[in-house]
Design a protein around this motif. Structure first.
Motif, PDB file in Angstrom:
ATOM      1  N   UNK A 170     -26.594  -5.481 -12.785  1.00 16.85           N
ATOM      2  CA  UNK A 170     -28.002  -5.876 -12.934  1.00 16.85           C
ATOM      3  C   UNK A 170     -28.330  -6.316 -14.354  1.00 16.85           C
ATOM      4  N   UNK A 171     -27.369  -6.243 -15.246  1.00 23.65           N
ATOM      5  CA  UNK A 171     -27.606  -6.565 -16.661  1.00 23.65           C
ATOM      6  C   UNK A 171     -27.875  -8.059 -16.812  1.00 23.65           C
ATOM      7  N   UNK A 172     -29.104  -8.387 -17.253  1.00 25.93           N
ATOM      8  CA  UNK A 172     -29.508  -9.780 -17.390  1.00 25.93           C
ATOM      9  C   UNK A 172     -29.438 -10.274 -18.829  1.00 25.93           C
ATOM     10  N   UNK A 173     -29.640  -9.378 -19.765  1.00 26.54           N
ATOM     11  CA  UNK A 173     -29.617  -9.802 -21.164  1.00 26.54           C
ATOM     12  C   UNK A 173     -29.036  -8.708 -22.039  1.00 26.54           C
ATOM     13  N   UNK A 174     -28.411  -9.142 -23.103  1.00 24.53           N
ATOM     14  CA  UNK A 174     -27.840  -8.192 -24.050  1.00 24.53           C
ATOM     15  C   UNK A 174     -27.866  -8.836 -25.429  1.00 24.53           C
ATOM     16  N   UNK A 175     -28.197  -8.033 -26.406  1.00 20.11           N
ATOM     17  CA  UNK A 175     -28.206  -8.502 -27.786  1.00 20.11           C
ATOM     18  C   UNK A 175     -27.039  -7.877 -28.524  1.00 20.11           C
ATOM     19  N   UNK A 176     -26.153  -8.747 -29.022  1.00 19.10           N
ATOM     20  CA  UNK A 176     -24.994  -8.265 -29.763  1.00 19.10           C
ATOM     21  C   UNK A 176     -25.271  -8.368 -31.260  1.00 19.10           C
TER      22      UNK A 176
END
Length: 470
Positions: free
Chosen positions: A258-264
């Protein structure tokens, strides 16, 4: 049906319809507990009732008739919490239902496996004397819903609550600095976790399989997230990784579907193996300029990923890094990249164009396998080898230019390229066209591979109209 009047010590009166000869005292208790006004679901589970008639406790196994009750009889009920003090499961006596454990006062260390698989425990209270909880101490306590840690607890060891599938909320105290490996793995009902600023490390598989976890805040104190730390958290929708994190472990967020966005953060230098594997809802991600390597299978199976920006700092893209990214329409590979691993873009079925930088020498096995939307590609002069099945199944590929730098084309390199219309090759090859077979290519110094090359180009299905010999 006969009626039974039930009086509680709090002054409440219940009137219940009961079957005197068929109903047991145990069944009557269950009926009485159902009528209790308690709103706390955990307290309700550990609530128990004792029934008195003529000042005598009634035996659970007796029918109401055997217990001497008749129509219009009156009984009294005493409510209490089904709890016991214990340091391990050796201290637990038969409870006859769900219960609460109060860890013994003065206990400093909860031993490894102390309460493992105590499936009836619902709640645990921890005294301030406890400083650490041993490995797998409560693992498999499948009914455990509530535990509160005092600030004295500094170490919750590996697998301490693994498989506690009813646990919904955890607040980790400020006294904890490391979240141990697999400590909450498989807690399928866990929705909320509070990680304090004191934590610097989240261990391997710490929250793996917590498939009800929707969000989590990682504090700026964390420097390392271990292998598979959040793997299989299939309800996790977004996450911000703070700049303090320098290490993202293998498969850290794999199968977070379900992960739609991630900030690295800019602190990460390597996107590790399978770190976002099968994050099938991930639509976009920006890789920071600090990254020098995208490891094998880093984004494999990210089927919603439409675009990605690879910075000029990246020198290596590993095997299968973007394989199965079936929505990926475009990607720019910077000239800093000197190596692209096998199958890196395999099954990217929406990819219609790609530019291979002049820094690449080898087009690896299966690199564009199944890229069925790819229409054209220019191979740079730097390339010397096109490995076996590099372009297999590129069914929309119409044009390809192969430079004179190429000295080797592997088995079935272009198998299934049935739409190929323009083939540009150079002086090192002699090309003849045959109306029945499509075309025949004879390579100098490669005659022994001729039959295999026929397999490679799927000559029977070719639509070759333009042939250029330079």
């Amino acid at each position: 049906m006969p009626e039974l009047k039930v009086n509680s010590l709090q002054g409440n009166v219940l009137t219940l319809e009961v079957a005197m000869t068929a109903m047991t005292v145990r069944q009557l208790k269950a009926m009485i507990l159902e009528e209790h006004p308690c709103e706390d679901p955990i307290e309700r589970k550990v609530l128990k009732a004792d029934i008195l008639h003529d000042r005598c406790l009634l035996d659970d196994a007796q029918t109401l008739h055997e217990a001497g009750l008749e129509a219009e009889s009156e009984v009294s009920v005493i409510y209490s919490i089904n709890e016991m003090e214990a340091a391990s499961q050796d201290d637990i006596h038969a409870s006859g239902g769900f219960f609460q454990i109060n860890l013994s006062e003065g206990l400093t260390h909860v031993a490894a496996f102390a309460f493992r698989c105590c499936c009836e425990v619902v709640k645990v209270t921890v005294p301030t004397s406890v400083v650490d909880i041993g490995s797998s101490a409560f693992a498999g306590c499948s009914s455990l819903e509530s535990i509160t840690f005092p600030e004295t607890v500094s170490d919750i060891r590996a697998g301490a609550f693994k498989g506690c599938n009813s646990l919904k909320c955890i607040i980790i105290p400020d006294s904890v600095h490391h979240i141990s490996p697999r400590v909450f793995a498989g807690c399928g009902s866990l929705k909320s976790v509070v990680i304090p600023d004191s934590v610097t490390y989240i261990g391997d598989g710490a929250f793996a399989g917590c498939n009800s976890l929707e969000s989590i805040a990682i504090p700026g104190s964390v420097t390392c997230i271990g292998d598979g730390a959040f793997g299989g958290c299939s309800s996790l929708e977004s996450i911000i990784i703070p700049d303090s994190v320098k290490c993202l472990g293998l498969s850290a967020f794999a199968h977070c579907s379900s992960l739609e966005s991630i900030t690295m953060p800019n602190s990460v230098t390597i996107v590790e193996n399978s770190v976002f594997e099968a994050c099938s809802s991930l639509k976009g991600i920006t890789i920071p300029d600090s990254v020098i390597s995208i490891s094998p299978r880093a984004f494999v199976g990210c089927s919603s990923l439409k675009s990605i920006t690879i910075p000029n700092s990246v020198t290596y893209i590993g095997d299968g890094a973007f394989a199965g990214c079936s929505s990926l329409e475009s990607i720019t590979i910077p000239p800093s990249v000197t190596s692209i691993g096998a199958s890196a873009f395999a099954k990217c079925s929406s990819l219609d164009s790609i530019s291979i930088p002049a820094s690449i020498r080898i087009i690896e096995n299966y690199l564009f396998d199944g890229c069925s939307s790819l229409k054209s590609i220019t191979i740079p002069d730097s390339v010397t080898h096109i490995c076996p099945r590099a372009f297999v199944g590129c069914s929309s590929l119409r044009n390809i230019t192969i430079p004179d730098s190429v000295s080797y084309i592997g088995d079935a390199a272009f198998a299934g390229c049935g739409s190929l219309e323009t083939w540009i090759c150079f002086f090192w090859a002699i090309c003849l066209k045959d109306s029945a077979m499509g075309f025949i290519t004879i390579f100098r110094n490669h005659l022994r591979n001729l039959s295999k090359f026929f397999d490679s180009i799927s000559y029977a299905n070719l639509k070759l109209d333009v042939l250029t010999i330079i």
